[in-house]
Design a protein around this motif. Structure first.
Motif, PDB file in Angstrom:
ATOM      1  N   TRP A 170       1.637  13.509  13.353  1.00 18.55           N
ATOM      2  CA  TRP A 170       1.652  12.502  12.286  1.00 18.55           C
ATOM      3  C   TRP A 170       0.706  12.917  11.166  1.00 18.55           C
ATOM      4  O   TRP A 170       0.014  12.082  10.598  1.00 18.55           O
ATOM      5  CB  TRP A 170       1.246  11.126  12.829  1.00 18.55           C
ATOM      6  CG  TRP A 170       2.227  10.578  13.822  1.00 18.55           C
ATOM      7  CD1 TRP A 170       2.277  10.847  15.157  1.00 18.55           C
ATOM      8  CD2 TRP A 170       3.305   9.707  13.543  1.00 18.55           C
ATOM      9  NE1 TRP A 170       3.318  10.190  15.731  1.00 18.55           N
ATOM     10  CE2 TRP A 170       3.978   9.467  14.768  1.00 18.55           C
ATOM     11  CE3 TRP A 170       3.794   9.087  12.384  1.00 18.55           C
ATOM     12  CZ2 TRP A 170       5.094   8.642  14.860  1.00 18.55           C
ATOM     13  CZ3 TRP A 170       4.897   8.264  12.483  1.00 18.55           C
ATOM     14  CH2 TRP A 170       5.540   8.055  13.715  1.00 18.55           C
TER      15      TRP A 170
ATOM     16  N   SER B  17      -6.568   9.174   8.491  1.00 22.89           N
ATOM     17  CA  SER B  17      -5.143   9.019   8.749  1.00 22.89           C
ATOM     18  C   SER B  17      -4.625   7.800   7.979  1.00 22.89           C
ATOM     19  O   SER B  17      -5.408   7.071   7.364  1.00 22.89           O
ATOM     20  CB  SER B  17      -4.915   8.843  10.252  1.00 22.89           C
ATOM     21  OG  SER B  17      -5.695   7.763  10.725  1.00 22.89           O
ATOM     22  N   TYR B  18      -3.317   7.546   8.018  1.00 22.33           N
ATOM     23  CA  TYR B  18      -2.716   6.436   7.273  1.00 22.33           C
ATOM     24  C   TYR B  18      -3.415   5.112   7.619  1.00 22.33           C
ATOM     25  O   TYR B  18      -3.533   4.747   8.794  1.00 22.33           O
ATOM     26  CB  TYR B  18      -1.222   6.333   7.601  1.00 22.33           C
ATOM     27  CG  TYR B  18      -0.523   5.254   6.825  1.00 22.33           C
ATOM     28  CD1 TYR B  18      -0.185   5.435   5.482  1.00 22.33           C
ATOM     29  CD2 TYR B  18      -0.217   4.036   7.419  1.00 22.33           C
ATOM     30  CE1 TYR B  18       0.440   4.441   4.763  1.00 22.33           C
ATOM     31  CE2 TYR B  18       0.407   3.025   6.703  1.00 22.33           C
ATOM     32  CZ  TYR B  18       0.733   3.228   5.379  1.00 22.33           C
ATOM     33  OH  TYR B  18       1.350   2.235   4.661  1.00 22.33           O
TER      34      TYR B  18
ATOM     35  N   THR C 135      -2.872  12.748   1.348  1.00 23.05           N
ATOM     36  CA  THR C 135      -4.281  12.325   1.375  1.00 23.05           C
ATOM     37  C   THR C 135      -4.663  11.384   0.235  1.00 23.05           C
ATOM     38  O   THR C 135      -5.792  10.921   0.172  1.00 23.05           O
ATOM     39  CB  THR C 135      -5.211  13.559   1.306  1.00 23.05           C
ATOM     40  OG1 THR C 135      -4.955  14.255   0.071  1.00 23.05           O
ATOM     41  CG2 THR C 135      -4.996  14.496   2.482  1.00 23.05           C
TER      42      THR C 135
ATOM     43  N   TRP D 138      -1.055   6.440  -1.295  1.00 20.91           N
ATOM     44  CA  TRP D 138      -0.018   6.684  -0.285  1.00 20.91           C
ATOM     45  C   TRP D 138      -0.572   6.734   1.130  1.00 20.91           C
ATOM     46  O   TRP D 138       0.133   6.423   2.089  1.00 20.91           O
ATOM     47  CB  TRP D 138       0.769   7.956  -0.599  1.00 20.91           C
ATOM     48  CG  TRP D 138       1.590   7.809  -1.837  1.00 20.91           C
ATOM     49  CD1 TRP D 138       1.453   8.512  -3.001  1.00 20.91           C
ATOM     50  CD2 TRP D 138       2.646   6.868  -2.062  1.00 20.91           C
ATOM     51  NE1 TRP D 138       2.351   8.076  -3.940  1.00 20.91           N
ATOM     52  CE2 TRP D 138       3.100   7.065  -3.389  1.00 20.91           C
ATOM     53  CE3 TRP D 138       3.257   5.875  -1.290  1.00 20.91           C
ATOM     54  CZ2 TRP D 138       4.132   6.307  -3.954  1.00 20.91           C
ATOM     55  CZ3 TRP D 138       4.284   5.130  -1.842  1.00 20.91           C
ATOM     56  CH2 TRP D 138       4.713   5.345  -3.160  1.00 20.91           C
ATOM     57  N   ASN D 139      -1.841   7.136   1.249  1.00 21.04           N
ATOM     58  CA  ASN D 139      -2.444   7.179   2.596  1.00 21.04           C
ATOM     59  C   ASN D 139      -3.132   5.845   2.937  1.00 21.04           C
ATOM     60  O   ASN D 139      -3.702   5.696   4.012  1.00 21.04           O
ATOM     61  CB  ASN D 139      -3.432   8.341   2.700  1.00 21.04           C
ATOM     62  CG  ASN D 139      -3.634   8.806   4.123  1.00 21.04           C
ATOM     63  OD1 ASN D 139      -2.732   8.696   4.958  1.00 21.04           O
ATOM     64  ND2 ASN D 139      -4.821   9.301   4.428  1.00 21.04           N
ATOM     65  N   LYS D 140      -3.097   4.907   1.970  1.00 19.88           N
ATOM     66  CA  LYS D 140      -3.605   3.550   2.186  1.00 19.88           C
ATOM     67  C   LYS D 140      -5.035   3.548   2.739  1.00 19.88           C
ATOM     68  O   LYS D 140      -5.341   2.990   3.799  1.00 19.88           O
ATOM     69  CB  LYS D 140      -2.675   2.801   3.161  1.00 19.88           C
ATOM     70  CG  LYS D 140      -2.758   1.285   3.073  1.00 19.88           C
ATOM     71  CD  LYS D 140      -1.684   0.670   3.974  1.00 19.88           C
ATOM     72  CE  LYS D 140      -1.704  -0.844   3.927  1.00 19.88           C
ATOM     73  NZ  LYS D 140      -2.937  -1.408   4.409  1.00 19.88           N
TER      74      LYS D 140
END
Ligand SMILES: [Zn+2]
Ligand SMILES: [Zn+2]
Length: 370
Positions: free
Chosen positions: A250, A275-276, A301, A305-307
């Motif tokens: 992931w 991570s997300y 990153t 988008w990676n919140k």
């Protein structure tokens, strides 16, 4: 009646710390006079010196990581008696700010402070105390609610470390960004605070703790304090390496990344390591003009988008009256390693040498025995 003692003092901007005789007035209402037993030498004391007092009025008594015994109690002090062993908290909640008023003292805006009670004996000049403490001194006066009682069996040289470096690092992982069991954690910077983050992550049952530093000695310390992996950022790209070590199909990344250096680039790295939906936490003191560049749009990153959540840790978001006894208990149960954090013990006259070691040597903490 006044008390006489000695303290490491900054007398003017740009001057080194010098030992001077002091006179300590009796504590006022809601204050206590403490005879200090030990004080850790924290980087912030060096920063105060290097920034020419950082806005404080001279002369300045250095030190804010101290433990000792109550020697006198002022009027109206409850729950503290002469002889009690205590650690001094530099952020005892003020009880008046918006956070305190809504019952959230961990996020207090300020701190309770004592009146100035320490005078330089030679000319009677009133001394400022670093972070309301002033622990590079045989004696100090603090607000009674900043004096946190320790168990009788707690050694005070180890207890002193709780006051700043340890509560900041452990608190970052327990309070600021609470690590959940099984989480993956990266810690950028493995000095006293970073090593304490590692200990905090271990106490919270992280399953993977990746330590990042450019100094091989510090990476070795990190392993001894509980890191499961180390990354030498002088040889490898720390972001790529952390993501590789955590790649589970992931894209990799840790749920929690902590920056413990005060270097803006390390905060940028921490943000890119998660991570997300992960959380990056910045701990180190920035300089006034420091800024970070946060990419929003990168698919892997970027903050959008990676919140990514970015949090700031001040003193581990500690509630000293609760957290200091807890940390002492964890030490006494063998779950928190304070012994290996004391690299060396020194005398009051060695403060300048300890500053020098801090800038050049491999030292976790020098502790002044008073
Ligand atoms: Zn400190
Ligand atoms: Zn407050």
């Amino acid at each position: 009646m006044s008390t006489e003692g000695r303290a490491a003092i900054l007398e003017e901007p740009g001057s080194p710390a010098v030992i001077r005789e002091i006179v300590i007035d009796p504590p006022g209402p809601n204050e206590v006079l403490i005879k200090l037993a030990a004080s850790g030498v924290c980087h912030t004391d060096l920063t105060v010196k290097n920034l020419h007092g950082n806005g404080m009025k001279f002369p300045i008594v250095l030190g804010h990581e101290g433990a000792g015994h109550i020697e006198q109690v002022g009027e109206g002090v409850l729950g503290l008696e002469v002889g009690d062993p205590v650690v001094i908290a530099y952020r005892a909640p003020c009880e008046q700010c918006p956070a305190c008023r809504r019952g959230d003292p961990r996020h207090c805006y300020m701190a309770l402070r004592p009146q100035q009670r320490i005078r330089r004996k030679a000319d009677g000049a009133l001394c400022s105390q670093v972070l309301r403490c002033g622990t590079f001194s045989t004696h100090t006066v603090v607000h009674a609610k900043a004096a946190i009682k320790m168990p009788k069996e707690m050694p005070l040289d180890k207890a002193s470390l709780i006051a700043c470096g340890v509560v900041t690092g452990v608190g970052a992982a327990m309070n600021t960004s609470p690590v959940f069991p099984g989480a993956r954690v990266a810690v950028v910077g493995c000095g006293g605070v970073g090593l304490s983050v590692i200990q905090g992550a271990k106490l919270m049952h992280a399953r993977q703790i990746i330590a990042v530093d450019v100094n091989p000695t510090k990476l070795e310390w990190a392993r001894n304090f509980g890191a499961t992996h180390t990354v030498d950022a002088s040889k490898l790209d720390p972001v790529a390496e952390v993501r590789r070590l955590t790649d589970d199909g992931w894209d990799g990344g840790v749920e929690f990344a902590f920056e413990a250096t005060g270097i803006p680039k390390c905060t940028e790295q921490a943000v890119k390591m998660v991570s997300y939906g992960g959380t990056a936490t910045t701990i180190g003191f920035p300089a006034a003009a420091d800024a970070v560049n946060l990419n929003l749009g990168d698919m892997a990153t970027g903050v959008y988008w990676n919140k990514v959540a970015l949090r700031v840790c001040h003193c581990g978001d500690a509630l000293p009256s609760h957290d200091f006894p807890l940390l002492a208990q964890l030490y006494l149960e063998g779950k928190l390693n304070l012994d290996s954090m004391v690299t060396r013990t020194i005398g009051l006259e060695d403060v300048e040498d300890a500053f020098h070691q801090m800038e050049t040597g491999d030292v976790i903490r020098s502790v002044i025995l008073l």
